[in-house]
Design a protein around this motif. Structure first.
Motif, mmCIF file in Angstrom:
data_model
loop_
_atom_site.group_PDB
_atom_site.id
_atom_site.type_symbol
_atom_site.label_atom_id
_atom_site.label_comp_id
_atom_site.label_asym_id
_atom_site.label_seq_id
_atom_site.Cartn_x
_atom_site.Cartn_y
_atom_site.Cartn_z
ATOM 1 N N GLU A 1 -5.949 -24.274 -0.129
ATOM 2 C CA GLU A 1 -4.590 -24.717 0.197
ATOM 3 C C GLU A 1 -3.981 -25.558 -0.913
ATOM 4 O OE1 GLU A 1 -6.595 -23.330 3.664
ATOM 5 O OE2 GLU A 1 -7.207 -24.865 2.212
ATOM 6 N N CYS B 1 -3.800 -22.462 -4.182
ATOM 7 C CA CYS B 1 -3.453 -21.055 -3.996
ATOM 8 C C CYS B 1 -2.317 -20.898 -2.997
ATOM 9 C CB CYS B 1 -4.665 -20.269 -3.474
ATOM 10 S SG CYS B 1 -6.161 -20.480 -4.444
ATOM 11 N N ARG B 2 -1.598 -19.785 -3.170
ATOM 12 C CA ARG B 2 -0.592 -19.360 -2.187
ATOM 13 C C ARG B 2 -0.748 -17.858 -1.983
ATOM 14 N NH1 ARG B 2 4.385 -21.922 -5.079
ATOM 15 N NH2 ARG B 2 4.864 -19.731 -5.406
ATOM 16 N N ILE B 3 -0.473 -17.436 -0.785
ATOM 17 C CA ILE B 3 -0.379 -16.008 -0.478
ATOM 18 C C ILE B 3 1.075 -15.744 -0.120
ATOM 19 C CG2 ILE B 3 -1.125 -14.120 1.020
ATOM 20 C CD1 ILE B 3 -3.743 -15.661 1.448
ATOM 21 N N GLU B 4 1.718 -14.869 -0.857
ATOM 22 C CA GLU B 4 3.144 -14.586 -0.619
ATOM 23 C C GLU B 4 3.345 -13.094 -0.340
ATOM 24 O OE1 GLU B 4 5.613 -16.067 -3.716
ATOM 25 O OE2 GLU B 4 5.016 -18.139 -3.379
#
Length: 200
Positions: A194, A197-200
């Motif tokens: 968190e 990283c990001r998930i988009e």
């Protein structure tokens, strides 16, 4: 043979990632030249941009070569480097694109890179040699070697001592050998998913 696209066994993940640590001191066990050749045969295989393979390696082993390297080291890196069986100068060739007719014959990428400003071409060389340096660490661990990657040196002095009159430039240093288990330190903290990283 391990099937493709399936997770590696836990012991392999331990060797490459989970139990691996940076080594700061070394046993007297030597690293044979044949193992260094095997190391390159693995590290050269993963991808680079346009198959450019800009990394160039100097395996510093002899006492004479170590003495040439020593003046470029920061004080905190002298002992660990002078006692390591091998120190790799992970470098890059600023004229890497001259090899592209052989390495990437499907398209004239040599001309593409030749038209770039020199600083843009060097950025490509630096980025891809950094990738290859990471591959080198994983390949070394896979072959049973311990690693100690380092900054903490004067690039200009290394380049003058080892690459004068060439198009090669140093990126970072990597000590290789068989680490002293007594010197293993606990792993430092790492960022959580968190945080990094990001998930988009």
């Amino acid at each position: 043979m391990h099937p493709r696209n399936t997770p590696l066994d836990a012991d392999i993940l331990d060797t490459l990632f989970l139990e691996a640590r940076t080594s700061y001191s070394w046993t007297a066990r030597p690293v044979e030249d044949s193992l260094l050749r095997q190391l390159w045969s693995l590290a050269r295989l993963p991808p680079t941009s346009a198959n450019s393979n800009p990394a160039r390696l100097v395996f510093v082993k002899s006492p004479e070569a170590k003495e040439r390297l020593k003046p470029a080291l920061s004080a905190g890196n002298v002992e660990k480097t002078m006692t390591a069986p091998v120190t790799v100068i992970v470098a890059y060739d600023t004229r890497f694109h001259e090899q592209l007719p052989r390495l990437f014959p499907a398209k004239d990428m040599k001309s593409v890179f030749e038209k770039m400003p020199p600083e843009a071409r060097e950025k490509q060389a630096f980025m891809n040699s950094s990738l290859q340096g990471a591959y080198l660490i994983l390949a070394a661990r896979a072959l049973g070697l311990d690693c100690g990657p380092m900054g903490g040196f004067d690039n200009a002095r290394v380049d003058a001592a080892f690459f004068a009159g060439t198009s090669w430039k140093s990126n970072f240093l990597l000590n290789l050998g068989y680490g002293d288990p007594a010197s293993v330190r606990p792993r430092g903290p790492r960022l959580d998913f968190e945080e990094a990283c990001r998930i988009e």
